[in-house]
Design a protein around this motif. Structure first.
Motif, PDB file in Angstrom:
ATOM      1  N   SER A 125       0.994  -1.123   0.044  1.00  0.00           N
ATOM      2  CA  SER A 125       0.066   0.181   0.174  1.00  0.00           C
ATOM      3  C   SER A 125       0.899   1.271   0.105  1.00  0.00           C
ATOM      4  CB  SER A 125      -0.976   0.160   1.025  1.00  0.00           C
ATOM      5  OG  SER A 125      -0.337  -0.123   2.485  1.00  0.00           O
ATOM      6  N   SER A 126       2.011   1.105   0.468  1.00  0.00           N
ATOM      7  CA  SER A 126       2.865   2.313   0.636  1.00  0.00           C
ATOM      8  C   SER A 126       3.823   2.334  -0.646  1.00  0.00           C
ATOM      9  CB  SER A 126       3.727   2.306   1.853  1.00  0.00           C
ATOM     10  OG  SER A 126       4.655   1.187   1.801  1.00  0.00           O
ATOM     11  N   ALA A 127       3.690   1.473  -1.492  1.00  0.00           N
ATOM     12  CA  ALA A 127       4.709   1.495  -2.771  1.00  0.00           C
ATOM     13  C   ALA A 127       3.785   1.169  -4.153  1.00  0.00           C
ATOM     14  CB  ALA A 127       5.754   0.233  -2.623  1.00  0.00           C
ATOM     15  N   GLN A 128       2.658   2.085  -3.940  1.00  0.00           N
ATOM     16  CA  GLN A 128       1.871   1.893  -5.282  1.00  0.00           C
ATOM     17  C   GLN A 128       2.348   2.347  -6.412  1.00  0.00           C
ATOM     18  OE1 GLN A 128      -1.649   0.361  -5.820  1.00  0.00           O
ATOM     19  NE2 GLN A 128      -0.242  -0.787  -4.007  1.00  0.00           N
ATOM     20  N   GLY A 129       3.328   3.646  -6.273  1.00  0.00           N
ATOM     21  CA  GLY A 129       3.636   4.132  -7.423  1.00  0.00           C
ATOM     22  C   GLY A 129       4.953   3.325  -8.110  1.00  0.00           C
ATOM     23  N   ALA A 130       5.705   2.721  -7.271  1.00  0.00           N
ATOM     24  CA  ALA A 130       6.791   1.533  -7.692  1.00  0.00           C
ATOM     25  C   ALA A 130       6.039   0.466  -8.451  1.00  0.00           C
ATOM     26  CB  ALA A 130       7.679   1.320  -6.560  1.00  0.00           C
ATOM     27  N   LEU A 131       4.981   0.037  -7.677  1.00  0.00           N
ATOM     28  CA  LEU A 131       4.188  -1.179  -8.239  1.00  0.00           C
ATOM     29  C   LEU A 131       3.721  -0.901  -9.638  1.00  0.00           C
ATOM     30  CD1 LEU A 131       2.864  -2.635  -5.139  1.00  0.00           C
ATOM     31  CD2 LEU A 131       4.740  -3.889  -6.644  1.00  0.00           C
ATOM     32  N   GLN A 132       2.979   0.499  -9.717  1.00  0.00           N
ATOM     33  CA  GLN A 132       2.508   0.741 -11.128  1.00  0.00           C
ATOM     34  C   GLN A 132       3.495   0.743 -12.163  1.00  0.00           C
ATOM     35  OE1 GLN A 132       0.341   4.733 -11.068  1.00  0.00           O
ATOM     36  NE2 GLN A 132       0.022   4.671 -13.124  1.00  0.00           N
ATOM     37  N   MET A 133       4.880   1.389 -11.866  1.00  0.00           N
ATOM     38  CA  MET A 133       5.686   1.375 -12.951  1.00  0.00           C
ATOM     39  C   MET A 133       6.222   0.160 -13.478  1.00  0.00           C
ATOM     40  SD  MET A 133       9.286   0.800 -12.834  1.00  0.00           S
ATOM     41  CE  MET A 133       9.817   0.944 -11.282  1.00  0.00           C
ATOM     42  N   MET A 134       6.268  -1.030 -12.260  1.00  0.00           N
ATOM     43  CA  MET A 134       6.523  -2.135 -12.616  1.00  0.00           C
ATOM     44  C   MET A 134       5.515  -2.886 -13.523  1.00  0.00           C
ATOM     45  SD  MET A 134       8.311  -3.293  -8.884  1.00  0.00           S
ATOM     46  CE  MET A 134       8.630  -4.955  -9.276  1.00  0.00           C
ATOM     47  N   TYR A 135       4.378  -2.917 -13.243  1.00  0.00           N
ATOM     48  CA  TYR A 135       3.486  -3.136 -13.804  1.00  0.00           C
ATOM     49  C   TYR A 135       3.311  -2.657 -15.348  1.00  0.00           C
ATOM     50  CZ  TYR A 135      -1.643  -4.277 -15.188  1.00  0.00           C
ATOM     51  OH  TYR A 135      -2.902  -4.681 -15.633  1.00  0.00           O
ATOM     52  N   GLU A 136       3.666  -1.429 -15.491  1.00  0.00           N
ATOM     53  CA  GLU A 136       3.496  -0.819 -16.870  1.00  0.00           C
ATOM     54  C   GLU A 136       4.482  -1.334 -17.577  1.00  0.00           C
ATOM     55  OE1 GLU A 136       3.179   3.395 -16.174  1.00  0.00           O
ATOM     56  OE2 GLU A 136       1.036   3.337 -15.483  1.00  0.00           O
ATOM     57  N   LEU A 137       5.781  -1.519 -16.952  1.00  0.00           N
ATOM     58  CA  LEU A 137       7.096  -1.993 -17.818  1.00  0.00           C
ATOM     59  C   LEU A 137       6.677  -3.530 -18.221  1.00  0.00           C
ATOM     60  CD1 LEU A 137       9.763  -1.497 -18.674  1.00  0.00           C
ATOM     61  CD2 LEU A 137      10.417  -2.350 -16.216  1.00  0.00           C
ATOM     62  N   GLN A 138       5.981  -4.270 -17.396  1.00  0.00           N
ATOM     63  CA  GLN A 138       5.720  -5.747 -17.788  1.00  0.00           C
ATOM     64  C   GLN A 138       4.977  -5.682 -18.949  1.00  0.00           C
ATOM     65  OE1 GLN A 138       5.160  -7.721 -13.231  1.00  0.00           O
ATOM     66  NE2 GLN A 138       3.462  -7.583 -14.443  1.00  0.00           N
ATOM     67  N   ASN A 139       3.996  -4.873 -19.052  1.00  0.00           N
ATOM     68  CA  ASN A 139       3.241  -4.792 -20.025  1.00  0.00           C
ATOM     69  C   ASN A 139       3.699  -4.390 -21.227  1.00  0.00           C
ATOM     70  OD1 ASN A 139       1.153  -5.659 -18.638  1.00  0.00           O
ATOM     71  ND2 ASN A 139      -0.012  -3.729 -18.219  1.00  0.00           N
ATOM     72  N   ASP A 140       4.607  -3.081 -21.089  1.00  0.00           N
ATOM     73  CA  ASP A 140       5.296  -2.728 -22.146  1.00  0.00           C
ATOM     74  C   ASP A 140       6.225  -3.261 -22.961  1.00  0.00           C
ATOM     75  OD1 ASP A 140       4.351  -0.243 -21.791  1.00  0.00           O
ATOM     76  OD2 ASP A 140       5.746   0.644 -20.417  1.00  0.00           O
ATOM     77  N   LEU A 141       7.053  -4.356 -21.956  1.00  0.00           N
ATOM     78  CA  LEU A 141       7.881  -5.272 -22.500  1.00  0.00           C
ATOM     79  C   LEU A 141       7.110  -6.601 -23.363  1.00  0.00           C
ATOM     80  CD1 LEU A 141      10.548  -5.598 -19.490  1.00  0.00           C
ATOM     81  CD2 LEU A 141      10.673  -4.253 -21.646  1.00  0.00           C
ATOM     82  N   ALA A 142       6.050  -6.986 -22.863  1.00  0.00           N
ATOM     83  CA  ALA A 142       5.324  -7.911 -23.634  1.00  0.00           C
ATOM     84  C   ALA A 142       4.740  -7.459 -24.719  1.00  0.00           C
ATOM     85  CB  ALA A 142       4.196  -8.511 -22.589  1.00  0.00           C
ATOM     86  N   GLU A 143       4.381  -6.294 -24.897  1.00  0.00           N
ATOM     87  CA  GLU A 143       3.824  -5.655 -26.361  1.00  0.00           C
ATOM     88  C   GLU A 143       5.075  -5.459 -27.277  1.00  0.00           C
ATOM     89  OE1 GLU A 143       1.632  -3.898 -29.249  1.00  0.00           O
ATOM     90  OE2 GLU A 143       1.130  -5.225 -27.233  1.00  0.00           O
ATOM     91  N   ILE A 144       6.174  -5.013 -26.652  1.00  0.00           N
ATOM     92  CA  ILE A 144       7.147  -5.046 -27.790  1.00  0.00           C
ATOM     93  C   ILE A 144       7.603  -6.405 -28.211  1.00  0.00           C
ATOM     94  CG2 ILE A 144       9.554  -4.179 -27.515  1.00  0.00           C
ATOM     95  CD1 ILE A 144       8.869  -1.721 -25.615  1.00  0.00           C
ATOM     96  N   ALA A 145       7.644  -7.127 -27.218  1.00  0.00           N
ATOM     97  CA  ALA A 145       8.133  -8.557 -27.845  1.00  0.00           C
ATOM     98  C   ALA A 145       7.263  -9.290 -28.354  1.00  0.00           C
ATOM     99  CB  ALA A 145       9.112  -9.104 -26.528  1.00  0.00           C
ATOM    100  N   GLY A 146       5.982  -9.079 -28.101  1.00  0.00           N
ATOM    101  CA  GLY A 146       5.161  -9.988 -28.739  1.00  0.00           C
ATOM    102  C   GLY A 146       4.510 -11.234 -28.087  1.00  0.00           C
ATOM    103  N   PHE A 147       4.499 -11.055 -26.561  1.00  0.00           N
ATOM    104  CA  PHE A 147       4.273 -12.107 -25.716  1.00  0.00           C
ATOM    105  C   PHE A 147       2.920 -11.859 -24.893  1.00  0.00           C
ATOM    106  CE2 PHE A 147       8.489 -13.131 -26.943  1.00  0.00           C
ATOM    107  CZ  PHE A 147       8.567 -14.411 -27.255  1.00  0.00           C
ATOM    108  N   ALA A 148       2.586 -12.983 -24.137  1.00  0.00           N
ATOM    109  CA  ALA A 148       1.355 -12.519 -23.280  1.00  0.00           C
ATOM    110  C   ALA A 148       1.677 -12.366 -21.997  1.00  0.00           C
ATOM    111  CB  ALA A 148       0.710 -13.971 -23.287  1.00  0.00           C
ATOM    112  N   ALA A 149       2.861 -12.401 -21.125  1.00  0.00           N
ATOM    113  CA  ALA A 149       3.075 -12.018 -19.952  1.00  0.00           C
ATOM    114  C   ALA A 149       4.723 -12.063 -19.767  1.00  0.00           C
ATOM    115  CB  ALA A 149       2.719 -13.181 -18.968  1.00  0.00           C
ATOM    116  N   THR A 150       5.024 -11.095 -18.785  1.00  0.00           N
ATOM    117  CA  THR A 150       6.336 -10.807 -18.344  1.00  0.00           C
ATOM    118  C   THR A 150       6.666 -10.973 -16.904  1.00  0.00           C
ATOM    119  OG1 THR A 150       6.383  -9.283 -20.256  1.00  0.00           O
ATOM    120  CG2 THR A 150       8.077  -9.013 -18.685  1.00  0.00           C
ATOM    121  N   CYS A 151       7.884 -11.604 -16.532  1.00  0.00           N
ATOM    122  CA  CYS A 151       8.380 -11.411 -15.119  1.00  0.00           C
ATOM    123  C   CYS A 151       9.526 -10.530 -15.088  1.00  0.00           C
ATOM    124  CB  CYS A 151       8.499 -13.030 -14.713  1.00  0.00           C
ATOM    125  SG  CYS A 151       9.383 -12.886 -13.064  1.00  0.00           S
ATOM    126  N   LEU A 152       9.691  -9.637 -14.269  1.00  0.00           N
ATOM    127  CA  LEU A 152      10.746  -8.842 -14.110  1.00  0.00           C
ATOM    128  C   LEU A 152      11.952  -9.310 -13.021  1.00  0.00           C
ATOM    129  CD1 LEU A 152       8.666  -5.511 -13.793  1.00  0.00           C
ATOM    130  CD2 LEU A 152       9.810  -6.320 -15.655  1.00  0.00           C
TER     131      LEU A 152
END
Length: 507
Positions: A125-152
């Motif tokens: 709850s106190s790291a929502q900004g960082a988690l949002q950044m990570m969530y968006e990066l997961q989705n960005d990498l999946a979209e850029i590379a053409g895959f369904a899911a990402t683990c950072l």
């Protein structure tokens, strides 16, 4: 008087500019760089502690620390830093490694309090900004590379390879209700050295498939190796000699036909950004070196990050935790995939590196990322055309982001080795390219200019390489003794690796 002055200047240069001086050589009795406050603790009664009095009585000397001022320290370490070559100082054309400039905007983002001051044990709850950044990066990498899911979570490219291979194993076991005879992983002879190492770490046997005369996978040889013993095929695309596999869809179809997974080593993803997505060509998994493609720091043992992207079939087996979004509560959470192989490192990955990559993607956008790939390929081919008139190309024709020269003709004619060329390049102010890799090219020189070098830098590098080619024909002895202008000349590199002496000893 003149001689005295000269000697004094020489001593000063040795003390403050010479490469062999240590901080202890600058030590002068009585110098100090700090003033410690008086202790307010009661004086220790040594007799009250068993053995301490005898120890203190036998201790005739204090710690062997240098006596230096703060000025001495600053000048000494600033000088040492100036002796090192870095991408901030000049071109670093290391083929395969992709050493490119790291934008300072990314560094600013990583130093924001919400990133720099995070603690892994604090509540989500106190790291929502960082988690949002990570969530968006997961989705960005999946979209850029053409895959369904990402683990950072993985901390490096090799770490990502290992994680993906373990996910392959879990998926094979799930397909067969807990039993599988698949024991082999096929890799090309151009593979990065981490590929066979990761295969062994994951408990598989390595099988090597040869390249054809064009530097590409020999598809007929691959078909002969593929059977139901094979768990996966690992391929770098574009490959390690700087070429895109034109039959990649056929290759992946052949792999899938025997029930194996196809893995893409994403080391060279920067060459195809916005132009080709590995997931679209049939790969099941990919690791991404954030330092190579998204311009985060590289070298020195870290920091590193090697996220993995996978197909929908493999998504339930990803390492965890990964970041998810709860739309009902408008909260970002950490969750484990349904059939996760578990953690592959502590906590969640190198978040400061993720912040740099997230910033890089946001700063460039889709069109900018596409231009990165285009410029990387253009720069490499520009240098290739300039240098192929003076050096022999290992694989002629248009390349992607890097190309390979061979110094074999020079070795055969004059005895000059690729190592000599690399050492001489230091005298011209350039870091050498990767040498003696890939292993299938004799006397290899692998050159990757990246997209961050200007036309002037490319021309200057080409001029230096051409000048060395002229020396090879007219004054080859000069190259045997190079470099001449560096703080240290040629070292016994084998001894340095096998028997390093990194400790100062009082004489």
């Amino acid at each position: 008087m003149a001689d005295t002055t000269s000697n004094h200047q020489s001593d000063y240069q040795i003390n403050y500019r010479g490469p062999r001086q240590t901080i202890y050589d600058l030590s002068v009795e009585g110098r100090s760089c700090l003033q410690a406050p008086q202790s307010e603790l009661p004086q220790l009664d040594a007799s009250a502690i068993s053995g301490l009095a005898d120890y203190l009585a036998d201790s005739t000397e204090g710690p062997s620390l240098p006596h230096v001022t703060e000025t001495d320290i600053m000048r000494h370490y600033t000088h040492l830093a100036s002796m090192n070559f870095s991408v901030d100082q000049g071109m670093y054309p290391l083929g395969s490694c992709t050493m490119k400039y790291n934008p300072r905007l990314n560094e600013d983002a990583a130093r924001l309090p919400g990133i720099a001051n995070l603690h892994p044990y604090q509540s989500t709850s106190s790291a929502q900004g960082a988690l949002q950044m990570m969530y968006e990066l997961q989705n960005d990498l999946a979209e850029i590379a053409g895959f369904a899911a990402t683990c950072l979570q993985p901390s490096a490219g090799a770490h990502g390879e290992y994680a993906a291979l373990m996910a392959f194993r879990a998926a094979h076991l799930a397909r067969t209700d807990g039993a599988t005879a698949r024991t082999k992983v096929i890799i090309p002879d151009t593979a990065h050295g981490t590929n066979p190492a990761s295969v062994a770490m994951a408990g598989y046997d390595t099988v090597t498939v040869p390249s054809n005369a064009d530097g590409l996978v020999d598809l007929d040889a691959l078909r002969e190796l593929l059977n139901e013993d094979v768990a996966a095929f690992m391929l770098t695309n574009p490959n390690t000699v700087g070429l895109f596999e034109p039959r990649i869809i056929e290759i992946n179809e052949a792999v899938h036909a025997v029930g194996a997974f196809s893995y893409c080593d994403g080391a060279n993803l920067n060459a195809i950004l916005g132009m080709s997505r590995p997931g679209d060509s049939g790969f099941d998994a990919l690791h991404i070196n954030l330092h190579k493609t998204f311009s985060t720091p590289h070298g020195g043992g870290g920091p590193g990050a090697g996220p993995i992207c996978v197909s929908a079939e493999l998504a339930p087996f990803l390492p965890g935790p990964i970041v998810d979004y709860d739309a009902e509560d408008d909260q970002y959470t950490l969750t484990m995939p349904e059939r996760s192989i578990g953690r592959v490192r502590s906590f969640y990955g190198n978040v400061s590196v993720m912040a740099r990559a997230w910033t890089y993607i946001r700063a460039l956008g889709g069109d900018g990322l596409r231009d990165v790939g285009r410029q990387a390929v253009l720069s490499a081919n520009y240098l290739r055309v300039l240098l192929e008139k003076h050096y022999q190309l290992a694989f002629p024709g248009v390349c992607m982001h890097e190309f390979v020269l061979t110094g074999k003709p020079f070795k055969d004619a004059t005895g000059v080795r690729t190592l000599d060329v690399a050492k001489r390049l230091l005298d011209y102010g350039f870091h050498p390219p990767t040498i003696y890799f890939p292993l299938l090219v004799d006397e290899a020189m692998m050159i990757e200019p990246t997209e961050t070098e200007s036309l002037a830098d490319l021309d200057a590098f080409a001029d230096a390489m051409i000048a060395i080619a002229t020396e090879l024909e007219t004054d080859s002895e000069t190259l045997h003794a190079a470099p001449y202008t560096t703080p240290v000349r040629r070292l016994d590199e084998e001894a340095a690796v096998r028997n390093p002496d990194l400790r100062w000893r009082k004489q």
